[in-house]
Design a protein around this motif. Structure first.
Motif, PDB file in Angstrom:
ATOM      1  N   ARG A 139     -25.481  -8.788 -52.998  1.00 44.02           N
ATOM      2  CA  ARG A 139     -24.538  -8.052 -53.834  1.00 44.02           C
ATOM      3  C   ARG A 139     -23.098  -8.296 -53.385  1.00 44.02           C
ATOM      4  N   LEU A 140     -22.867  -8.329 -52.089  1.00 44.74           N
ATOM      5  CA  LEU A 140     -21.518  -8.609 -51.582  1.00 44.74           C
ATOM      6  C   LEU A 140     -21.091 -10.031 -51.948  1.00 44.74           C
ATOM      7  N   GLU A 141     -22.032 -10.965 -51.887  1.00 39.70           N
ATOM      8  CA  GLU A 141     -21.735 -12.342 -52.299  1.00 39.70           C
ATOM      9  C   GLU A 141     -21.367 -12.380 -53.786  1.00 39.70           C
ATOM     10  N   SER A 142     -22.065 -11.595 -54.598  1.00 45.41           N
ATOM     11  CA  SER A 142     -21.751 -11.527 -56.031  1.00 45.41           C
ATOM     12  C   SER A 142     -20.372 -10.921 -56.259  1.00 45.41           C
ATOM     13  N   HIS A 143     -20.032  -9.898 -55.489  1.00 51.72           N
ATOM     14  CA  HIS A 143     -18.706  -9.294 -55.585  1.00 51.72           C
ATOM     15  C   HIS A 143     -17.615 -10.332 -55.300  1.00 51.72           C
ATOM     16  N   ASN A 144     -17.842 -11.131 -54.291  1.00 48.91           N
ATOM     17  CA  ASN A 144     -16.845 -12.158 -53.942  1.00 48.91           C
ATOM     18  C   ASN A 144     -16.695 -13.183 -55.066  1.00 48.91           C
ATOM     19  N   LYS A 145     -17.811 -13.521 -55.704  1.00 49.99           N
ATOM     20  CA  LYS A 145     -17.742 -14.454 -56.833  1.00 49.99           C
ATOM     21  C   LYS A 145     -16.969 -13.837 -57.996  1.00 49.99           C
ATOM     22  N   LEU A 146     -17.221 -12.567 -58.259  1.00 47.71           N
ATOM     23  CA  LEU A 146     -16.526 -11.904 -59.361  1.00 47.71           C
ATOM     24  C   LEU A 146     -15.046 -11.716 -59.063  1.00 47.71           C
ATOM     25  N   TYR A 147     -14.715 -11.555 -57.798  1.00 49.81           N
ATOM     26  CA  TYR A 147     -13.295 -11.468 -57.435  1.00 49.81           C
ATOM     27  C   TYR A 147     -12.591 -12.768 -57.812  1.00 49.81           C
ATOM     28  N   ALA A 148     -13.253 -13.894 -57.527  1.00 49.98           N
ATOM     29  CA  ALA A 148     -12.689 -15.191 -57.906  1.00 49.98           C
ATOM     30  C   ALA A 148     -12.598 -15.320 -59.427  1.00 49.98           C
ATOM     31  N   PHE A 149     -13.585 -14.746 -60.117  1.00 49.97           N
ATOM     32  CA  PHE A 149     -13.581 -14.750 -61.589  1.00 49.97           C
ATOM     33  C   PHE A 149     -12.377 -13.975 -62.128  1.00 49.97           C
ATOM     34  N   TYR A 150     -12.135 -12.794 -61.580  1.00 48.57           N
ATOM     35  CA  TYR A 150     -11.013 -11.966 -62.038  1.00 48.57           C
ATOM     36  C   TYR A 150      -9.658 -12.569 -61.661  1.00 48.57           C
ATOM     37  N   GLU A 151      -9.616 -13.243 -60.546  1.00 48.00           N
ATOM     38  CA  GLU A 151      -8.363 -13.855 -60.103  1.00 48.00           C
ATOM     39  C   GLU A 151      -8.154 -15.248 -60.689  1.00 48.00           C
ATOM     40  N   ASN A 152      -9.103 -15.706 -61.471  1.00 44.70           N
ATOM     41  CA  ASN A 152      -9.029 -17.029 -62.109  1.00 44.70           C
ATOM     42  C   ASN A 152      -8.893 -18.171 -61.097  1.00 44.70           C
ATOM     43  N   THR A 153      -9.508 -17.987 -59.941  1.00 38.99           N
ATOM     44  CA  THR A 153      -9.451 -19.043 -58.922  1.00 38.99           C
ATOM     45  C   THR A 153     -10.683 -19.932 -58.959  1.00 38.99           C
ATOM     46  N   GLU A 154     -11.649 -19.557 -59.796  1.00 37.97           N
ATOM     47  CA  GLU A 154     -12.870 -20.348 -59.897  1.00 37.97           C
ATOM     48  C   GLU A 154     -13.480 -20.127 -61.276  1.00 37.97           C
ATOM     49  N   THR A 155     -14.133 -21.168 -61.799  1.00 33.12           N
ATOM     50  CA  THR A 155     -14.760 -21.091 -63.118  1.00 33.12           C
ATOM     51  C   THR A 155     -16.274 -21.010 -62.961  1.00 33.12           C
ATOM     52  N   PHE A 156     -16.894 -20.118 -63.742  1.00 33.33           N
ATOM     53  CA  PHE A 156     -18.344 -19.922 -63.654  1.00 33.33           C
ATOM     54  C   PHE A 156     -18.969 -20.030 -65.035  1.00 33.33           C
ATOM     55  N   SER A 157     -20.222 -20.413 -65.047  1.00 26.38           N
ATOM     56  CA  SER A 157     -20.972 -20.445 -66.308  1.00 26.38           C
ATOM     57  C   SER A 157     -21.346 -19.021 -66.704  1.00 26.38           C
ATOM     58  N   GLU A 158     -21.699 -18.838 -67.972  1.00 25.96           N
ATOM     59  CA  GLU A 158     -22.107 -17.516 -68.431  1.00 25.96           C
ATOM     60  C   GLU A 158     -23.377 -17.051 -67.715  1.00 25.96           C
ATOM     61  N   ASP A 159     -24.271 -17.984 -67.425  1.00 26.47           N
ATOM     62  CA  ASP A 159     -25.494 -17.629 -66.691  1.00 26.47           C
ATOM     63  C   ASP A 159     -25.164 -17.087 -65.305  1.00 26.47           C
ATOM     64  N   SER A 160     -24.234 -17.767 -64.608  1.00 28.17           N
ATOM     65  CA  SER A 160     -23.863 -17.337 -63.261  1.00 28.17           C
ATOM     66  C   SER A 160     -23.183 -15.973 -63.281  1.00 28.17           C
ATOM     67  N   LEU A 161     -22.255 -15.790 -64.228  1.00 34.72           N
ATOM     68  CA  LEU A 161     -21.551 -14.512 -64.330  1.00 34.72           C
ATOM     69  C   LEU A 161     -22.523 -13.378 -64.656  1.00 34.72           C
ATOM     70  N   THR A 162     -23.479 -13.666 -65.518  1.00 39.50           N
ATOM     71  CA  THR A 162     -24.493 -12.660 -65.842  1.00 39.50           C
ATOM     72  C   THR A 162     -25.247 -12.240 -64.589  1.00 39.50           C
ATOM     73  N   LYS A 163     -25.632 -13.207 -63.771  1.00 41.79           N
ATOM     74  CA  LYS A 163     -26.357 -12.920 -62.530  1.00 41.79           C
ATOM     75  C   LYS A 163     -25.503 -12.081 -61.584  1.00 41.79           C
ATOM     76  N   TYR A 164     -24.214 -12.417 -61.447  1.00 47.01           N
ATOM     77  CA  TYR A 164     -23.334 -11.693 -60.527  1.00 47.01           C
ATOM     78  C   TYR A 164     -23.112 -10.249 -60.983  1.00 47.01           C
ATOM     79  N   PHE A 165     -22.869 -10.058 -62.289  1.00 46.49           N
ATOM     80  CA  PHE A 165     -22.651  -8.705 -62.796  1.00 46.49           C
ATOM     81  C   PHE A 165     -23.925  -7.868 -62.672  1.00 46.49           C
ATOM     82  N   ARG A 166     -25.062  -8.462 -62.975  1.00 46.62           N
ATOM     83  CA  ARG A 166     -26.321  -7.731 -62.827  1.00 46.62           C
ATOM     84  C   ARG A 166     -26.529  -7.288 -61.377  1.00 46.62           C
ATOM     85  N   SER A 167     -26.221  -8.175 -60.463  1.00 46.89           N
ATOM     86  CA  SER A 167     -26.387  -7.850 -59.046  1.00 46.89           C
ATOM     87  C   SER A 167     -25.495  -6.684 -58.640  1.00 46.89           C
ATOM     88  N   CYS A 168     -24.236  -6.713 -59.085  1.00 45.49           N
ATOM     89  CA  CYS A 168     -23.278  -5.674 -58.689  1.00 45.49           C
ATOM     90  C   CYS A 168     -23.560  -4.334 -59.332  1.00 45.49           C
TER      91      CYS A 168
END
Length: 244
Positions: free
Chosen positions: A84-113
């Motif tokens: 879950r903490l790893e997913s939070h870090n990924k979503l932080y990058a998503f919100y800060e626009n520092t990294e691009t993710f697929s919809e599948d990956s974002l779905t997994k991260y949000f579900r985890s959080c």
């Protein structure tokens, strides 16, 4: 045997050998006292062995409970919160626009959080049995202290923090998520992902979730897991000593 000693006393008294009688009487008293002391020593030894056997039973049951907590509560929950903490870090990058993710990956991260919280149920039956008998039955001071700290402070602290976490999730997370997002969608739609990214409510709650998850994972679960593992090891050594 008593008749034998009595006959000796009578013979000495009849022969008016007072000095010898007194010495004999003192010797007989000392013999009786010595016999009583031996009997008390044997009785104390038997009581000690009975207490020791009880202690072995209690420590064995306590160890089983700790091993169950380790396998059923700490190891799986720590894995979940780590992911879950790893997913939070990924979503932080998503919100800060520092990294691009697929919809599948974002779905997994949000579900985890946004997944429900772990509800810890620890095995305390063995400790309650020890308390009902008296914690002093555990003869090793260090082990006794560790047991008291774990069950009287660490476990209740984890439960209290986690229950607050569950209430926060139920009151602050679930309503806004389930009123606007269908987490069962695989993947989330572009509209749902846009809502999640542009909602300050979501972003602020994710920040609070991250801090709470980090505290629970790093400050509580991992240190207490180490304490549980240490206590199991100590009990193993103590059981070996008691059985020798």
């Amino acid at each position: 045997m008593i008749k034998f000693f009595r006959k000796i006393r009578y013979d000495l008294m009849e022969k008016n050998k007072t000095g010898k009688y007194m010495k004999y009487a003192i010797g007989e008293i000392l013999l009786v006292v010595f016999g009583i002391l031996i009997a008390l020593s044997i009785n104390n030894w038997n009581d000690h062995k009975k207490q020791q056997q009880k202690e072995i039973v209690y420590l064995t049951e306590l160890k089983k409970g700790l091993e169950s907590d380790l396998a059923g509560e700490f190891i799986p929950s720590i894995k979940i919160y780590k992911r879950r903490l790893e997913s939070h870090n990924k979503l932080y990058a998503f919100y800060e626009n520092t990294e691009t993710f697929s919809e599948d990956s974002l779905t997994k991260y949000f579900r985890s959080c946004f997944a429900g919280e772990w509800d810890f149920v620890f095995n305390t039956a063995a400790f309650e049995n020890i308390k009902s008998t008296g914690i002093d039955i555990i003869s090793n001071d260090s082990i006794r202290s560790k047991i008291s700290t774990l069950y009287s402070y660490s476990y209740p602290n984890i439960r209290e923090v986690n229950q607050n976490f569950i209430r926060y999730h139920d009151l602050q997370i679930s309503p806004i998520i389930y009123d606007n997002i269908n987490l069962r969608n695989n993947p989330l739609t572009s509209g749902e992902l846009a809502f999640l990214k542009n909602s300050f409510q979501i972003r602020n709650r994710l920040g609070r979730l991250y801090r709470r998850t980090s505290f629970l994972h790093l400050r509580l679960l991992m240190p207490v897991q180490e304490n549980v593992e240490s206590l199991i090891n100590d009990i193993d050594l103590e059981l070996t000593r008691l059985k020798e």
